[in-house]
Design an enzyme around this catalytic site. Sequence first.
Site, mmCIF file in Angstrom:
data_model
loop_
_atom_site.group_PDB
_atom_site.id
_atom_site.type_symbol
_atom_site.label_atom_id
_atom_site.label_comp_id
_atom_site.label_asym_id
_atom_site.label_seq_id
_atom_site.Cartn_x
_atom_site.Cartn_y
_atom_site.Cartn_z
ATOM 1 N N ASP A 344 0.919 -1.208 0.042
ATOM 2 C CA ASP A 344 0.045 -0.192 -0.244
ATOM 3 C C ASP A 344 0.705 1.344 -0.288
ATOM 4 O O ASP A 344 0.543 1.898 -1.104
ATOM 5 C CB ASP A 344 -0.837 0.158 0.924
ATOM 6 C CG ASP A 344 -0.320 0.002 2.553
ATOM 7 O OD1 ASP A 344 1.085 -0.494 2.569
ATOM 8 O OD2 ASP A 344 -0.670 -0.337 3.801
ATOM 9 N N ARG A 348 4.913 3.626 6.500
ATOM 10 C CA ARG A 348 4.210 3.646 7.815
ATOM 11 C C ARG A 348 4.423 2.674 8.481
ATOM 12 O O ARG A 348 5.313 1.007 7.929
ATOM 13 C CB ARG A 348 2.836 4.955 7.731
ATOM 14 C CG ARG A 348 1.338 3.839 7.247
ATOM 15 C CD ARG A 348 0.280 4.520 7.272
ATOM 16 N NE ARG A 348 -0.616 3.974 6.361
ATOM 17 C CZ ARG A 348 -1.173 4.356 5.790
ATOM 18 N NH1 ARG A 348 -1.729 5.725 5.413
ATOM 19 N NH2 ARG A 348 -1.969 3.365 5.449
ATOM 20 N N GLU A 350 2.857 0.300 7.916
ATOM 21 C CA GLU A 350 2.155 -0.951 7.487
ATOM 22 C C GLU A 350 2.837 -1.769 6.424
ATOM 23 O O GLU A 350 3.268 -3.268 6.050
ATOM 24 C CB GLU A 350 1.116 -0.619 6.674
ATOM 25 C CG GLU A 350 -0.371 -0.385 8.081
ATOM 26 C CD GLU A 350 -1.598 0.085 6.845
ATOM 27 O OE1 GLU A 350 -1.850 -0.548 6.059
ATOM 28 O OE2 GLU A 350 -2.099 1.446 7.357
ATOM 29 N N TRP A 416 -10.973 -7.438 -2.178
ATOM 30 C CA TRP A 416 -9.731 -7.084 -1.765
ATOM 31 C C TRP A 416 -9.375 -8.306 -2.111
ATOM 32 O O TRP A 416 -8.068 -8.839 -3.348
ATOM 33 C CB TRP A 416 -9.415 -6.956 -0.231
ATOM 34 C CG TRP A 416 -9.043 -5.876 -0.012
ATOM 35 C CD1 TRP A 416 -7.496 -5.078 0.246
ATOM 36 C CD2 TRP A 416 -9.525 -4.203 -0.716
ATOM 37 N NE1 TRP A 416 -8.046 -3.488 0.402
ATOM 38 C CE2 TRP A 416 -9.326 -3.093 -0.257
ATOM 39 C CE3 TRP A 416 -10.875 -4.090 -1.205
ATOM 40 C CZ2 TRP A 416 -9.459 -1.804 -0.135
ATOM 41 C CZ3 TRP A 416 -11.199 -2.402 -1.217
ATOM 42 C CH2 TRP A 416 -10.796 -1.907 -1.111
ATOM 43 N N GLU A 633 -3.071 8.706 -1.187
ATOM 44 C CA GLU A 633 -3.913 7.568 -0.227
ATOM 45 C C GLU A 633 -5.324 8.419 -0.418
ATOM 46 O O GLU A 633 -5.928 7.646 -0.903
ATOM 47 C CB GLU A 633 -3.079 7.777 1.084
ATOM 48 C CG GLU A 633 -4.057 6.447 1.252
ATOM 49 C CD GLU A 633 -4.155 5.453 2.856
ATOM 50 O OE1 GLU A 633 -3.144 6.534 3.704
ATOM 51 O OE2 GLU A 633 -4.386 4.995 3.427
ATOM 52 N N HIS A 654 1.125 6.046 -2.383
ATOM 53 C CA HIS A 654 -0.063 4.415 -2.644
ATOM 54 C C HIS A 654 -0.304 4.862 -3.729
ATOM 55 O O HIS A 654 -1.254 5.817 -4.563
ATOM 56 C CB HIS A 654 -1.020 5.090 -1.534
ATOM 57 C CG HIS A 654 -1.879 4.452 -0.030
ATOM 58 N ND1 HIS A 654 -1.335 4.673 0.962
ATOM 59 C CD2 HIS A 654 -2.861 3.863 -0.762
ATOM 60 C CE1 HIS A 654 -1.537 3.605 1.566
ATOM 61 N NE2 HIS A 654 -2.283 3.317 1.176
#
Length: 783
Positions: A344, A348, A350, A416, A633, A654
């Site tokens: 993504d 950060r 993630e 997803w 994002e 993103h």
Amino acid sequence: MMNTLPSINWTALMIGPETDSGVGAPAPALAREFSLSGGLPAEATLYITAWGLYCCFINGRRVGEDILTPGWTPYDLRLAYQTYDVSALLQEGTNHIEIWLADGWLRSQMMWKDAALTNTWGDRLGALAEIRSADDEVLLKTDASWLSGVTPIRRSGIYFGEHYDAGQKPGAFAGSVNVLPLDYSVLFAQETTPVRELEPFEAVASWEDADGRLTVDFGQNLAGYVSFTVQGDAGDEVLVEHAEILGPDGTIDNRNFRTAEAILRYQCRGGEPETYRPWFTFMGYRYVRVTLSGRARLQAIQSIPISSVREQTGHFECGHPLVNQLVSNTLWSQRSNFIEAPTDCPQRDERLGWTGDAQVFAGTACYLHNSHAFLRSWMRDVIAEQTDEGAIPHVVPNPVRRDGSRMPNMVGSTGWGDVIHVMPWTLWLHYADRAALEEAYPAMQRWIDFVWSISEGPIVRPPREWSERGFSFGDWLQPSGSTEKPNATIGDDAAATIYLYIALTNTTRIAEVLDRQADASALKSRADDVRQAFAREFITASGRIGYNDQTSYALAILHDLVPPELRAAARHYFVESIRRTGKTIGTGFIGTPALLPALIKAGEPELAAELFLQESVPGWLYQVRKGATTIWERWDAIREDDSIFEPDMNSYNHYAYGAVCQWLFESVAGICPDADQPGFRVINMQPVILPELGPVKASHRCHLGQISASWNVAGDRVTYEVDIPASAEGCFSLAESATDIRLNGQPTSLSEVLSLPSGAHQIEFRLPRLNRAMQAHQTAKQS
Ligand code: BGC
């Protein structure tokens, strides 16, 4: 094409250093002396992998240029090994091999604050390596006879960064090793293109703050790390902090990194200038702030991007500078997020392989860079991660598969999990990869059964809570405008049902390609059931669809969910839904890629152009106007007044909304693959001429060669030029009426598709639409 490295019968053992003190501790190393006598082998190949990340040195020289090896996969299910020709590194007599190990994805923090995990795929670092001669003689292998020590790396982690103490002398190997149990069946020769460094960036500006700290702007947001040269006394420190944006006072703002420290801490050896770049980490940043202690002085600093994809295959240029910057931003977001897994974001806490993001971006990815090996290998991870009941994880590799105590049920969202059919289909269209379809086919069927089971029927009704079975992100981050009078947004049931339909139609096509006719007709009849049920539940007798929002119309129109007798009415409502938002975007992750293609399909090219080119928020060009160098994002990450929408939940890198580039290649330039003759053996060319974008010039290098397409407009006259590679064929058509058509100077008619053999062609035509548009423009100016 996919790498096909030989697979070997391993004789080596996985060994762990006794000096490994666990996650967050100094990075350990393994070493061994070995001797070669009676002449050097003509060829010597090192086969190597690790638990954790590794870097190998033979006689003090680094093996290969790959970084972050052995890569990132669900290590307990699939562990890649690399192969290197090391003959030039060996010497007659005594040789020294050293393998540095670090926590990496295996055991440094994964996931955000409340969900943070360590030791995700294992708590022991280890290495498995052997060197073989051309006639397969094992010259060296990891086993109990190796020794262990520690490296100058005091700590490293994917989110943390790296702490390096150059004063620490490497080379004391006083520890022993432990032989660790390994399931050899999970090993495979690396399939993806390795992560490497790209061309470095120099500073474009730098300034000192009141405390003497230096902030450097490299002009480009990216994923990678800096390399710097410093001169100081022993123990002097360099601290590098990273950020994607600056606050209003010019200081770095990295609140969006959340718990990811993303720092470099370097302690000088002292004396001569010393140069450092981290070994086992990367950051997402454009700016760095450097703090020096003692007498340390910075002599040089560069920003080095890294990526798994390095072969740029797509170029798009047009007469609109902001659009050109948007394409550049997408290229950089792809590079930054195609690091071992399609992630993504790279900054950060993630940096995870979110399947929905990858799904919507797949087409664009394959235009911009050769992504075949990268995505193909990752798809194998996706298949390996599918749950027993057919759900696909939200992120792959799935960090919570082995320990879901903090985040149960991170699987099964429509849009997803649909990566399981969208991605192989994209690999088919772009690379004619039939095996990709074959391999993923059973997993697609299981996914469809899972989605059906959420509500036992054609209308999917996902629960609202993340932790519940069948939860769906719906149209994630769909903007709803002001809270006083919010814009309509799609409900999860409509979004999930549309996606079930897409899954069924896509899988029907795939079954046909794979010659499974019985499956294809069963899937098709299920698709028909869903289409009819969707119409009953979500389309009114007057043609309003779903929640009367842009995503509902875009997806339903693009994927043919609207009954023929309601299409005109639905188109009208679609246009209305865009007018109502003041011609700004009203779509999130899954609606956005469908928006412009659906407008073109609905016969609304002017509106598509207006929506695409509007510069206010939410819109693609807003962020470009605000100075973005990668894709954001959120549409409104930085507001018009420069305040930040949500400092914590923001990423400036993103790629998801960059998926619009697929539309630029396919609709605007007219370079589109064909499902029956994939891999661009047939190129479907149906350019949509949007004069505001002219002149347009695009190219895409497919495995047959370079495809080029360009057009420019003079009045209502269009000149379209193409170059078709050998062994390919172009099929040119227009979706609207044209007059005065000429092919290579000769008058022709467009009653049928024009077939263009390989080579250069020029097609000229007049578009009455352009005349009308010009007249309307004139009248508007006069009044
Ligand atoms: C990620 C995404 C992802 C989304 C799904 C975010 O935190 O950054 O891009 O698809 O969660 O919820």
